[in-house]
Design a protein around this motif. Structure first.
Motif, PDB file in Angstrom:
ATOM      1  N   ILE A 172     -31.553  46.998 -13.658  1.00  0.00           N
ATOM      2  CA  ILE A 172     -30.350  46.881 -12.736  1.00  0.00           C
ATOM      3  C   ILE A 172     -30.216  46.375 -11.743  1.00  0.00           C
ATOM      4  CG2 ILE A 172     -29.205  48.286 -11.859  1.00  0.00           C
ATOM      5  CD1 ILE A 172     -30.216  51.172 -12.830  1.00  0.00           C
ATOM      6  N   GLN A 173     -31.017  45.476 -10.625  1.00  0.00           N
ATOM      7  CA  GLN A 173     -30.938  44.837 -10.369  1.00  0.00           C
ATOM      8  C   GLN A 173     -31.002  43.217 -10.751  1.00  0.00           C
ATOM      9  OE1 GLN A 173     -35.582  45.299  -8.736  1.00  0.00           O
ATOM     10  NE2 GLN A 173     -34.149  46.289  -7.010  1.00  0.00           N
ATOM     11  N   ALA A 174     -32.011  43.355 -12.071  1.00  0.00           N
ATOM     12  CA  ALA A 174     -31.788  41.682 -12.997  1.00  0.00           C
ATOM     13  C   ALA A 174     -29.974  41.833 -12.774  1.00  0.00           C
ATOM     14  CB  ALA A 174     -32.288  41.628 -13.768  1.00  0.00           C
ATOM     15  N   ALA A 175     -29.282  42.791 -13.571  1.00  0.00           N
ATOM     16  CA  ALA A 175     -28.503  42.803 -14.078  1.00  0.00           C
ATOM     17  C   ALA A 175     -27.320  42.324 -12.647  1.00  0.00           C
ATOM     18  CB  ALA A 175     -27.681  44.042 -15.227  1.00  0.00           C
ATOM     19  N   MET A 176     -27.609  42.939 -12.452  1.00  0.00           N
ATOM     20  CA  MET A 176     -26.953  42.315 -10.828  1.00  0.00           C
ATOM     21  C   MET A 176     -26.617  41.130  -9.955  1.00  0.00           C
ATOM     22  SD  MET A 176     -26.040  44.972  -7.001  1.00  0.00           S
ATOM     23  CE  MET A 176     -27.976  43.746  -6.266  1.00  0.00           C
ATOM     24  N   LEU A 177     -28.142  40.439  -9.970  1.00  0.00           N
ATOM     25  CA  LEU A 177     -28.266  39.655  -9.553  1.00  0.00           C
ATOM     26  C   LEU A 177     -27.714  38.302 -10.945  1.00  0.00           C
ATOM     27  CD1 LEU A 177     -29.338  37.244  -8.373  1.00  0.00           C
ATOM     28  CD2 LEU A 177     -31.725  37.605  -9.457  1.00  0.00           C
ATOM     29  N   ASN A 178     -28.032  38.671 -12.174  1.00  0.00           N
ATOM     30  CA  ASN A 178     -27.506  37.183 -13.126  1.00  0.00           C
ATOM     31  C   ASN A 178     -25.983  37.545 -12.758  1.00  0.00           C
ATOM     32  OD1 ASN A 178     -27.543  36.679 -15.438  1.00  0.00           O
ATOM     33  ND2 ASN A 178     -27.138  37.851 -16.392  1.00  0.00           N
ATOM     34  N   ALA A 179     -25.315  39.027 -12.802  1.00  0.00           N
ATOM     35  CA  ALA A 179     -23.647  38.292 -12.310  1.00  0.00           C
ATOM     36  C   ALA A 179     -23.386  37.928 -10.633  1.00  0.00           C
ATOM     37  CB  ALA A 179     -23.101  39.766 -12.334  1.00  0.00           C
ATOM     38  N   VAL A 180     -24.296  38.055  -9.750  1.00  0.00           N
ATOM     39  CA  VAL A 180     -23.181  37.937  -9.314  1.00  0.00           C
ATOM     40  C   VAL A 180     -23.525  35.593  -9.017  1.00  0.00           C
ATOM     41  CG1 VAL A 180     -24.427  37.224  -6.671  1.00  0.00           C
ATOM     42  CG2 VAL A 180     -24.542  39.295  -7.525  1.00  0.00           C
ATOM     43  N   LEU A 181     -25.116  36.125  -9.788  1.00  0.00           N
ATOM     44  CA  LEU A 181     -25.170  34.317  -9.744  1.00  0.00           C
ATOM     45  C   LEU A 181     -24.151  33.347 -11.095  1.00  0.00           C
ATOM     46  CD1 LEU A 181     -29.012  33.680 -10.321  1.00  0.00           C
ATOM     47  CD2 LEU A 181     -27.378  33.001  -8.169  1.00  0.00           C
ATOM     48  N   ARG A 182     -23.850  34.182 -11.288  1.00  0.00           N
ATOM     49  CA  ARG A 182     -22.168  33.700 -12.558  1.00  0.00           C
ATOM     50  C   ARG A 182     -21.610  33.793 -12.187  1.00  0.00           C
ATOM     51  NH1 ARG A 182     -20.317  36.983 -17.740  1.00  0.00           N
ATOM     52  NH2 ARG A 182     -18.309  35.959 -18.244  1.00  0.00           N
ATOM     53  N   ALA A 183     -21.365  35.151 -11.513  1.00  0.00           N
ATOM     54  CA  ALA A 183     -19.218  34.710 -10.487  1.00  0.00           C
ATOM     55  C   ALA A 183     -20.042  33.743  -9.671  1.00  0.00           C
ATOM     56  CB  ALA A 183     -19.558  36.428  -9.373  1.00  0.00           C
ATOM     57  N   ALA A 184     -20.432  33.666  -8.770  1.00  0.00           N
ATOM     58  CA  ALA A 184     -20.377  32.540  -7.242  1.00  0.00           C
ATOM     59  C   ALA A 184     -19.686  31.418  -7.995  1.00  0.00           C
ATOM     60  CB  ALA A 184     -21.849  32.163  -6.631  1.00  0.00           C
ATOM     61  N   ALA A 185     -20.607  30.750  -9.559  1.00  0.00           N
ATOM     62  CA  ALA A 185     -20.790  29.737  -9.676  1.00  0.00           C
ATOM     63  C   ALA A 185     -19.224  29.492 -10.205  1.00  0.00           C
ATOM     64  CB  ALA A 185     -21.792  29.488 -11.217  1.00  0.00           C
ATOM     65  N   GLU A 186     -18.832  30.278 -11.017  1.00  0.00           N
ATOM     66  CA  GLU A 186     -17.892  29.685 -11.509  1.00  0.00           C
ATOM     67  C   GLU A 186     -16.618  30.645 -10.537  1.00  0.00           C
ATOM     68  OE1 GLU A 186     -17.164  33.527 -14.311  1.00  0.00           O
ATOM     69  OE2 GLU A 186     -18.807  32.307 -15.625  1.00  0.00           O
ATOM     70  N   ARG A 187     -16.633  31.406  -9.807  1.00  0.00           N
ATOM     71  CA  ARG A 187     -15.416  31.482  -8.372  1.00  0.00           C
ATOM     72  C   ARG A 187     -15.318  30.022  -7.961  1.00  0.00           C
ATOM     73  NH1 ARG A 187     -15.341  31.788  -3.010  1.00  0.00           N
ATOM     74  NH2 ARG A 187     -13.698  33.515  -2.379  1.00  0.00           N
ATOM     75  N   ASP A 188     -16.619  29.018  -7.650  1.00  0.00           N
ATOM     76  CA  ASP A 188     -16.722  28.013  -7.501  1.00  0.00           C
ATOM     77  C   ASP A 188     -15.490  26.885  -8.511  1.00  0.00           C
ATOM     78  OD1 ASP A 188     -17.128  25.435  -5.015  1.00  0.00           O
ATOM     79  OD2 ASP A 188     -18.499  24.572  -6.709  1.00  0.00           O
ATOM     80  N   ALA A 189     -16.444  26.887  -9.206  1.00  0.00           N
ATOM     81  CA  ALA A 189     -15.833  26.289  -9.906  1.00  0.00           C
ATOM     82  C   ALA A 189     -14.891  25.766 -10.851  1.00  0.00           C
ATOM     83  CB  ALA A 189     -16.929  25.994 -11.215  1.00  0.00           C
ATOM     84  N   TRP A 190     -14.141  27.074 -10.649  1.00  0.00           N
ATOM     85  CA  TRP A 190     -12.728  27.332 -11.344  1.00  0.00           C
ATOM     86  C   TRP A 190     -11.358  26.854 -10.446  1.00  0.00           C
ATOM     87  CZ3 TRP A 190     -13.972  32.356 -15.066  1.00  0.00           C
ATOM     88  CH2 TRP A 190     -14.758  31.568 -16.230  1.00  0.00           C
TER      89      TRP A 190
END
Length: 216
Positions: A172-190
């Protein structure tokens, strides 16, 4: 960078291919894959995915288009080694993450919030992620990378906590961290225009701060 000579993967034999040249080592093959990935990113950003050919990617690193297709099934998949390198670095940082140490500090060697992110520089990464919004092939490679990241992060977090690999907590922790990193990169790039490097770095900082309470 290669000197312009064409590099080919040699056929099996007693240390040499049919041309008489030594076969490439696995390490050299990995290096070529990464060189191809970096060249592909630069070309995609500079001229777009549709305008980029396998021949151009190969020429950028001194290999033939035949070699490019030997390593990758499509031009969009050429970027995969960059994503994989980032996953490996983050997982290694998670295994070494000391208790009580801030998550941002622990991941700094992998995310390198102050400068570069596991392969291309921050500007290139930002542009690559931006392209995943409109390019289906790059989007598929981006999502596949996150699918592969989750179990890698889970194993690292389990090792850090001394838990069995199948324990639900690191999963569960890995799923959360994975989502966090993806959301951060996409939020900035988009999002809108940002200062080069600073926007992505700040996105990672903010996202990791939100995630830390659930991971510590």
């Amino acid at each position: 960078m290669p000197d312009g000579r064409q590099t080919e993967v040699q056929a099996p034999g007693r240390g040499r291919g049919r041309t008489g040249r030594p076969r490439l080592t696995e390490q050299r093959k990995a290096e070529i894959r990464l060189e191809i990935a970096r060249a592909a990113v630069e070309l995609f950003v500079a001229q777009g995915v549709a305008a980029t050919t396998g021949e151009q990617i190969g020429q950028a690193v001194g290999v033939s288009s035949r070699t490019v297709w030997r390593y990758f099934p499509s031009k969009e998949s050429c970027v995969s080694p960059l994503f994989a390198a980032g996953i490996d670095k983050i997982a290694a940082c998670l295994r070494e993450w000391g208790h009580g140490r801030p998550l941002e500090e622990a991941l700094a060697p992998a995310l390198d919030i102050g400068g570069r992110v596991g392969g291309p520089g921050i500007p290139e990464l930002r542009e690559l992620v931006r392209l995943t919004r409109t390019e289906p092939g790059l989007r598929a490679a981006w999502l596949q990378a996150h699918d592969e990241a989750e179990p890698a992060f889970a194993r690292a977090l389990a090792a850090r906590a001394g838990l069995p690999a199948d324990d639900v907590r690191p999963v569960i922790q890995a799923a959360m961290l994975n989502a966090v990193l993806r959301a951060a990169a996409e939020r900035d790039a988009w999002g809108g225009p940002a200062e080069v490097g600073a926007g992505l770095a700040e996105s990672f900082r903010s996202a990791l701060a939100v995630a830390e309470a659930g991971l510590s």
